[in-house]
Design a protein around this motif. Sequence first.
Motif, PDB file in Angstrom:
ATOM      1  N   ALA A 152      34.689  43.114  40.742  1.00  0.00           N
ATOM      2  CA  ALA A 152      35.133  42.544  41.967  1.00  0.00           C
ATOM      3  C   ALA A 152      36.359  43.495  42.204  1.00  0.00           C
ATOM      4  O   ALA A 152      36.446  43.837  43.652  1.00  0.00           O
ATOM      5  CB  ALA A 152      35.524  41.425  41.870  1.00  0.00           C
ATOM      6  N   ALA A 153      37.049  43.777  41.463  1.00  0.00           N
ATOM      7  CA  ALA A 153      38.457  44.579  41.908  1.00  0.00           C
ATOM      8  C   ALA A 153      37.934  46.084  41.691  1.00  0.00           C
ATOM      9  O   ALA A 153      38.816  47.083  42.178  1.00  0.00           O
ATOM     10  CB  ALA A 153      39.437  44.221  41.061  1.00  0.00           C
ATOM     11  N   SER A 154      36.822  46.621  40.978  1.00  0.00           N
ATOM     12  CA  SER A 154      36.601  47.946  40.643  1.00  0.00           C
ATOM     13  C   SER A 154      38.021  48.683  39.855  1.00  0.00           C
ATOM     14  O   SER A 154      38.293  49.996  40.165  1.00  0.00           O
ATOM     15  CB  SER A 154      36.398  48.731  42.062  1.00  0.00           C
TER      16      SER A 154
ATOM     17  N   ARG B 288      34.255  37.597  40.047  1.00  0.00           N
ATOM     18  CA  ARG B 288      35.859  37.852  39.585  1.00  0.00           C
ATOM     19  C   ARG B 288      36.042  37.759  38.383  1.00  0.00           C
ATOM     20  O   ARG B 288      37.116  38.179  37.791  1.00  0.00           O
ATOM     21  CB  ARG B 288      36.773  37.228  40.684  1.00  0.00           C
TER      22      ARG B 288
ATOM     23  N   PRO C 233      36.931  52.096  47.350  1.00  0.00           N
ATOM     24  CA  PRO C 233      37.895  50.894  46.911  1.00  0.00           C
ATOM     25  C   PRO C 233      39.192  51.466  47.010  1.00  0.00           C
ATOM     26  O   PRO C 233      39.747  52.337  46.626  1.00  0.00           O
ATOM     27  CB  PRO C 233      37.349  50.344  45.607  1.00  0.00           C
TER      28      PRO C 233
ATOM     29  N   ALA D 116      40.643  42.955  47.903  1.00  0.00           N
ATOM     30  CA  ALA D 116      39.307  43.505  48.154  1.00  0.00           C
ATOM     31  C   ALA D 116      39.467  44.151  49.537  1.00  0.00           C
ATOM     32  O   ALA D 116      38.901  43.859  50.397  1.00  0.00           O
ATOM     33  CB  ALA D 116      38.272  42.451  48.291  1.00  0.00           C
TER      34      ALA D 116
ATOM     35  N   SER E  46      34.539  43.213  48.427  1.00  0.00           N
ATOM     36  CA  SER E  46      34.599  43.863  47.293  1.00  0.00           C
ATOM     37  C   SER E  46      33.589  45.297  47.362  1.00  0.00           C
ATOM     38  O   SER E  46      32.516  45.287  47.850  1.00  0.00           O
ATOM     39  CB  SER E  46      33.974  43.365  46.054  1.00  0.00           C
TER      40      SER E  46
END
Length: 793
Positions: free
Chosen positions: A307-309, A415, A684, A693, A719
């Motif tokens: 989700a956050a990479s 997440r 991202p 995101a 995301s």
Amino acid sequence: MRSSAARLVRNSFFAFLALLFFALLPGPARAADCGAGTLVTVVAHLDDDLLFVDPAISERLDAGWCITTVHLIGGANGANFAYVLTRERASRLAYARMAGVPDEWIETNLPIAGKLVHQMVLKAKPQVRLLELRLPGGAVRGGREPLGLLWEQHATLSTYPMNADGSVRVQYDRASLSAMLKVILAEASQIYTLNPDTVPFLEHPDHIYAARITRHVAQTLGKSVPIEYHITYPTGDWPGNVPAAEVQRKRDIVASYFSVDGSEYSHVFGEFQWNGNWVARRYAFADRSDRHAADFQARPIQLFNAAASRCLSAARSGQAPTLAACTGSTAQQWRWDPLTVYPGNTRNAALVSVATSQCIAERDGYLISETCDQWDMAQRWTPWDFGLVYTPLRHCLGENDGKLTMRGCTLLTTRYRWATTQHTQATDLRLATAMAGDIAGTGEQAAVYVQRQHGGPGFSVYAASLVKASPPVLWYASTVPFDPRATAPSCANDTLCFDSARFLLGDFDGDGKADLMVITARHGGTAFWLLRSTGNRFEAPRLWLQTDNAFRPELAQQYVAADFSGTGRAGVLIAQKRPDSGLDLWLASSTGSAGAAPVLMAQAKTLGQNANLLPVQDPGSRASLVAVERADGRLALTQIVNEGTRMTVGERRQLPANFLPDFVKVTIGAVRGKANNTLILLTPHLDGTAQDAVIDIATLDTADARSVPVQAATLRGMSWSDVFPLFVRDKRNAALVLYRRIDATLGDFYFTGGAPALARYPVGDGFALGPAQDLGELPGLFSETVRIDRLAQ
């Protein structure tokens, strides 16, 4: 007491007669020709070999080897004997399908090293032998772990019955199990097993102990035998790495198994939950039996949050770990070190930084790095299977607003899903989703996406408006029935199936409407099937081009549809891997009703074999290409100019270092005027700010060899891992379209939950994005419309 003694004598006498009869019988396993080699696979459960080891077993069988598969565990944790027999029946059906012969077996109880083992030999192909030890199993999520108790606590285990009437159980301790397994492994030319170098419950405890026992016994053989260890549950969120044709065959085999074990196989034809997660994957590491190793060898991992990479990064003593852009540094390498616990207990591992050798503790609701103490309960984690990570205080570790967070373990979204490597489905740049084109011939673009069918290996093709929110329309369905008892493949020759096909959209007949092209293996070569658009549906497929075996799908890095001839009809460019280096570019032009034989346009020896080719076209001209590839750790572009009879490959140029090759999604479009030559790059936002995101968008003018990417826009609230970009220009305006995943509450085995949706952003001068137009949620599941578009990334 007397009746029990008499029953024991009677059962022993009958067992002796059965063994004597078997010994005098010319056994089918001994009659098999094993000159090519013998593969011995040792796993825990009766589906582990099918889900995690195959297609390696199928490959050896096809090569003429004898295969012996040993299942240590009967049934599952707490299962009754009837379920043991059900799973064995399922395994027999699956292996018969693997061998392509009827499901008819010879079953006996075979003495090995003084212990009875239930043997099943395939009648029509006696090279196939299954050995069932029928030991009791442990649970996935903690509890009594019989195999661990035998191996670590020197317990004695009693098996399920060896006879169908419930009689004759066998007793095993560590020594007798090792002696029995040593006899079986002694005949092996190759050994396969599961992963010994991990901790419960990252993988099933039974998997781990089965592998450790196998490795330990193999080291006592006194000879060098190649042995491969297969990673199990964590691979469900890793990129698919099994070739398309083998994936299709493996789905048949696994679905045949689950048609008996549970009588439900629809999940096998999916990529979102349960056993469908592992079919397209086989990850293993190799060793040899004469290299002595301890029962457990800690292997560093990453903890990657899709989700956050971002990756979990270590901090100094007394500080909390953080989420940061993935760099591959030792600060982002971790170990799950096993702690002293009774086999089957949770809170069984310490989370240790490779860089600092410090453990992560949870104190007063916060994480902190500190000196390791294996008896400190604040440092005892449960490395849960299927991507959830449980802290010492039984919270779930996750991400929120770009930062680490912890919360209760209910109603979680992605997440809170972690992978043990950043190379996951979320960062697999080979994947594609929706295509866009004017399929109705009205001057308006539509999104066309292909969705798996769950009743079998077929697919459905839907079209969704990119003008207004409206329900998608079914334009074509390739329904392929699945027969669990069939011996022939479900997908062969003229049958179109999801996993073994690649898809293109283009106006191949020049009538002003975009058509669908489906590309499959056929007759040793490649078949191109044209599904013409009628304006409201795609017609039944007809063969547009059949190649010889010089062109096979497993050699084609990518297929690209565009008007390469300047005739108003799309052709197909085949980027085929060269045997030395680079790619050969072949063009199959359209004659209007069919495709012409491929013509070599360029020997692109300097291109990487992972190149992503995008068509570049000015109105009324022939389409050229731009290649996006990884080179020397950087993202690079190469212009490929179409000169009519050939293509000229230009010089490679690298993009700035902030464009990380693993985290760039690209599309191309007519941003400035009608020329389709602006490259659009989505990355991202990884600068460490606590913004939730954020996706950065940059543009690059491919017509200018001196141009560099220019930051053009940002997207918030989505995301990067969940979006696939398209650029469209129609009679209304230009727009960036995102085919994306709507986050959803996770369930067990549910790596990629969520529904697909479409959003359209009008694009103005300088790539200024207008307000988002929500085109609505689409039916089905996001992951069921994601497909592999290229062979390598």
